[in-house]
Write a protein that holds these residues in place. Sequence first.
Motif, PDB file in Angstrom:
ATOM      1  N   GLY A  84       3.518  12.652   3.963  1.00  9.98           N
ATOM      2  CA  GLY A  84       4.078  13.743   4.479  1.00  9.98           C
ATOM      3  C   GLY A  84       4.121  13.412   6.273  1.00  9.98           C
ATOM      4  N   LEU A  85       3.672  11.991   6.596  1.00  7.79           N
ATOM      5  CA  LEU A  85       3.446  12.176   8.106  1.00  7.79           C
ATOM      6  C   LEU A  85       5.278  11.746   8.480  1.00  7.79           C
ATOM      7  N   ALA A  86       6.523  11.246   7.729  1.00  6.71           N
ATOM      8  CA  ALA A  86       7.538  11.026   8.781  1.00  6.71           C
ATOM      9  C   ALA A  86       7.784  12.538   8.292  1.00  6.71           C
ATOM     10  N   GLN A  87       8.277  13.529   7.525  1.00 13.83           N
ATOM     11  CA  GLN A  87       8.472  14.667   7.991  1.00 13.83           C
ATOM     12  C   GLN A  87       8.091  15.811   9.205  1.00 13.83           C
ATOM     13  N   ALA A  88       6.488  14.929   8.737  1.00 10.99           N
ATOM     14  CA  ALA A  88       5.615  15.620  10.503  1.00 10.99           C
ATOM     15  C   ALA A  88       6.393  15.591  11.822  1.00 10.99           C
ATOM     16  N   LEU A  89       6.657  14.262  12.002  1.00 12.78           N
ATOM     17  CA  LEU A  89       7.659  14.427  12.882  1.00 12.78           C
ATOM     18  C   LEU A  89       8.298  14.512  12.860  1.00 12.78           C
ATOM     19  N   LYS A  90       9.516  15.437  12.715  1.00 10.00           N
ATOM     20  CA  LYS A  90      10.362  16.172  13.078  1.00 10.00           C
ATOM     21  C   LYS A  90      10.390  17.470  13.669  1.00 10.00           C
ATOM     22  N   THR A  91       9.272  17.973  12.635  1.00 15.30           N
ATOM     23  CA  THR A  91       8.950  19.608  13.709  1.00 15.30           C
ATOM     24  C   THR A  91       7.953  19.357  14.768  1.00 15.30           C
ATOM     25  N   PHE A  92       7.266  18.037  14.800  1.00 16.08           N
ATOM     26  CA  PHE A  92       6.234  17.636  16.094  1.00 16.08           C
ATOM     27  C   PHE A  92       6.895  16.642  16.878  1.00 16.08           C
ATOM     28  N   SER A  93       7.665  15.907  17.498  1.00 16.26           N
ATOM     29  CA  SER A  93       8.528  15.019  17.923  1.00 16.26           C
ATOM     30  C   SER A  93       8.397  15.812  19.152  1.00 16.26           C
ATOM     31  N   MET A  94       9.276  16.488  19.699  1.00 19.14           N
ATOM     32  CA  MET A  94       9.780  17.304  20.950  1.00 19.14           C
ATOM     33  C   MET A  94       7.683  18.003  21.828  1.00 19.14           C
ATOM     34  N   LEU A  95       6.861  18.040  20.698  1.00 23.39           N
ATOM     35  CA  LEU A  95       5.546  18.998  21.352  1.00 23.39           C
ATOM     36  C   LEU A  95       5.539  17.893  23.269  1.00 23.39           C
ATOM     37  N   THR A  96       4.833  18.674  23.730  1.00 23.36           N
ATOM     38  CA  THR A  96       4.182  18.117  25.137  1.00 23.36           C
ATOM     39  C   THR A  96       3.895  16.148  24.956  1.00 23.36           C
ATOM     40  N   HIS A  97       4.941  15.854  26.175  1.00 25.37           N
ATOM     41  CA  HIS A  97       4.657  14.176  26.152  1.00 25.37           C
ATOM     42  C   HIS A  97       4.771  14.188  27.683  1.00 25.37           C
ATOM     43  N   GLN A 163       6.276  25.881  11.052  1.00 30.87           N
ATOM     44  CA  GLN A 163       6.779  25.520  10.594  1.00 30.87           C
ATOM     45  C   GLN A 163       6.976  24.731   9.728  1.00 30.87           C
ATOM     46  N   ALA A 164       6.600  23.701   9.700  1.00 35.28           N
ATOM     47  CA  ALA A 164       5.899  22.468   9.369  1.00 35.28           C
ATOM     48  C   ALA A 164       6.011  23.258   7.745  1.00 35.28           C
ATOM     49  N   LYS A 165       4.835  24.283   7.438  1.00 38.17           N
ATOM     50  CA  LYS A 165       5.416  24.747   5.970  1.00 38.17           C
ATOM     51  C   LYS A 165       6.176  25.289   5.950  1.00 38.17           C
ATOM     52  N   LEU A 166       6.820  25.989   6.882  1.00 32.60           N
ATOM     53  CA  LEU A 166       8.071  27.219   5.542  1.00 32.60           C
ATOM     54  C   LEU A 166      10.254  26.140   5.791  1.00 32.60           C
ATOM     55  N   MET A 198       6.553  18.232   2.315  1.00 31.79           N
ATOM     56  CA  MET A 198       5.260  17.860   2.351  1.00 31.79           C
ATOM     57  C   MET A 198       4.593  19.376   1.882  1.00 31.79           C
ATOM     58  N   THR A 199       3.638  19.139   1.064  1.00 38.12           N
ATOM     59  CA  THR A 199       2.551  20.331   1.184  1.00 38.12           C
ATOM     60  C   THR A 199       1.371  21.045   1.802  1.00 38.12           C
ATOM     61  N   GLU A 200       1.109  21.788   1.275  1.00 39.40           N
ATOM     62  CA  GLU A 200       0.406  22.664   2.631  1.00 39.40           C
ATOM     63  C   GLU A 200      -1.162  22.032   2.550  1.00 39.40           C
ATOM     64  N   ASP A 201      -1.284  21.201   1.837  1.00 38.35           N
ATOM     65  CA  ASP A 201      -2.588  20.593   1.906  1.00 38.35           C
ATOM     66  C   ASP A 201      -2.121  19.204   2.933  1.00 38.35           C
ATOM     67  N   GLN A 202      -1.245  18.172   2.707  1.00 39.59           N
ATOM     68  CA  GLN A 202      -0.592  17.982   3.887  1.00 39.59           C
ATOM     69  C   GLN A 202      -0.132  18.694   5.229  1.00 39.59           C
ATOM     70  N   VAL A 203       0.172  19.523   5.038  1.00 34.59           N
ATOM     71  CA  VAL A 203       0.613  19.627   7.143  1.00 34.59           C
ATOM     72  C   VAL A 203      -1.119  20.236   7.101  1.00 34.59           C
ATOM     73  N   ASP A 204      -2.017  20.829   6.002  1.00 34.98           N
ATOM     74  CA  ASP A 204      -3.420  21.322   6.493  1.00 34.98           C
ATOM     75  C   ASP A 204      -3.733  20.394   7.247  1.00 34.98           C
ATOM     76  N   SER A 205      -3.792  19.796   6.490  1.00 34.28           N
ATOM     77  CA  SER A 205      -4.617  17.795   7.187  1.00 34.28           C
ATOM     78  C   SER A 205      -3.923  17.384   8.039  1.00 34.28           C
ATOM     79  N   LEU A 206      -2.982  17.564   8.678  1.00 36.90           N
ATOM     80  CA  LEU A 206      -2.531  16.933   9.429  1.00 36.90           C
ATOM     81  C   LEU A 206      -3.587  16.970  11.326  1.00 36.90           C
ATOM     82  N   ASN A 207      -3.100  15.241  12.188  1.00 36.02           N
ATOM     83  CA  ASN A 207      -3.977  15.659  13.618  1.00 36.02           C
ATOM     84  C   ASN A 207      -3.729  14.919  14.128  1.00 36.02           C
TER      85      ASN A 207
END
Length: 458
Positions: A84-97, A163-166, A198-207
Motif C-alpha cells: 500500500g505504500l506506493a498508493q499512499a505516495l499518490k495521495t500524500f506526495s504533495m503534503l508539506t515538503h 482521501q486514501a480510504k475514499l 489499499m485496505t483500511e488496515d493498511q491506511v490506518d497503519s501508515l506513519n
Amino acid sequence: MLVSRFSRLAGSSRVVSRLASSQSALIPTAPNVLETNSGVKACLMESKVTDTSLSQNLKKDVTDISLVVKAGTRFESDVSQELGLAQALKTFSMLTHDGSTILRSLGTMELLGCEYGITVTRELIIYKLSCEQQYFNDVLPFLTSALSKPRFAKWELGPTKYQAKLDSFLFSQDPVAVTVDLLHKAAFRKGLGNSLTMTEDQVDSLNPDKLLKYHELMFSPSNAFLASNNAPQDLVKSHFENFGKGEAGSKSMVKIAKSEFISDEIRSDDNTKDSVVIAIARSSGPTNSKQAIIDSMLAHLLQGKSSSSIGQKDFLLLPLAEEHGEWAQAFQCDYSDAGMFGFLVSCQAENATAHVNKLMESLKSLDVSLTEDHVTIARSSHMRGVLSELSTPSAQVEHMAAQMMLGTAIGQDEYNAILNSVTKADLKKAIGDFLNAPKSMASHGNCSHVPYLEQIKC
C-alpha cells in the motif's frame, strides 16, 4: 484540492481501455537523452505544442513533463512487507515538503493554471505536470522539492488518510478493476500480483517513518527518468541537479526477480448480486516483444461487444443479453518482464457457464477459419488503438518516460518490422496457446454459476 481530484480521476474507470491498448512503442528511442548533475536521466522532445485546455481556453505554448520513478506496487513486498505504500505516495506526495506547505504548492499551481496528477501502476509512479511554458520555471521547484524532500507531517497525515480510504472505496466499486486486480494476484502472487488498492488496515497503519523509508529507498536519481515536451534544456538541468538525497551514483537501480506466471484461481463471491465479472488469461510477453505485439493484435481483433470496441466485427459471437449490460472482450497487458493475454466477460450470473463455454467454442472455430483478412483487421485495429492512446503530447511524453525507465523502448523501425512480420500462423498459434496453455482466472460478484478453472472445456 488538486491532488485529490486527480487521484480520483486516475482510478479504475479506464481499466478496460488501458488493458486493450498495447503499451508497445510508436515513439523511437530518442537520441537527445541528457543526464543531470544528480544522475536523473531526461529526454527532451523539442516539438512545439499549443494547447487550448489551459488558461481559459486561450492558445498557449504548453510544456508537458512526466517524471517516472521505478517505485510501483510490485516493489512493496521486497521492501517492508507493508503493501500500500506506493498508493499512499499518490495521495500524500504533495503534503508539506521542504520550503513549502501543501497550500502554497497547490495554490500556486492552480493559480498559474497548471494541470498536475499522479498515476500509480504496478511498476511505476508517474508524476505528470502540464503548464504554460512561461510558468515552467516557477512551478517545477514545487514538484522537485515534493519528490526529493518530503516531510509527511503527522498533522497532515491523519486527515489525508480519509482521501486514501475514499480512493480505495471507489476502486472497490468498479467490478472490472477489482477482477483484473484479483487476476494479477492469481497469476503472479507477489510483485506484479500486489494490489493497486489499499485496505483500511493498511491506511490506518501508515506513519511518516514507513513512508519516508520507502521513499528514501526508491526515489534515487538512478531510479527516475524524466521526459518533457517543449521544456528548455537548461531549466530541466538546473531544477534536477540536486534531485535525490544522495550523491549521484550512490544508489543503484532497484532490481527485482523476474515475474513468473502461474496457473491459479481466485473467486470473490457475493451472492447478493445478480451479475459477475470473469477474467481468464494465459501468460504473454514483456513490453515490445513480438509475443506482446501479437497478443495485442489478437486482443484488438477480439473486442467482442463492449463499449470500448474498436474492431470491425464481433468474432466472439457470444449470446450476450445486451439489455442487461452484458459484454465480452479480449485484453492484453504487458510489463517489463511479463504479460497476460485473456478475456473479460461481464454478465448475469446465471449465464456465466454458457458464456465461458461459448467463448472457447468460438476461439476453436476462429482458429480453424482464420484468414489473411483477420490479420489485416487485427493490425489496423491495433494501430488505431495505439495511435488513440498516444494522441496527445502529454501521453507521448509519459509513454516515452515509462519505456526509457523500464528499459523497454525500441526504435520505430524495429517496432514496425515486428508488427509487419506478424502472420496468420502467429495469430493461430496465439489462439491455440490460449486454448491449451495453463491459465489463471478471477471472478468477482455472484460466482455461483461460474465454472472452476479445471472445469473449463478447451
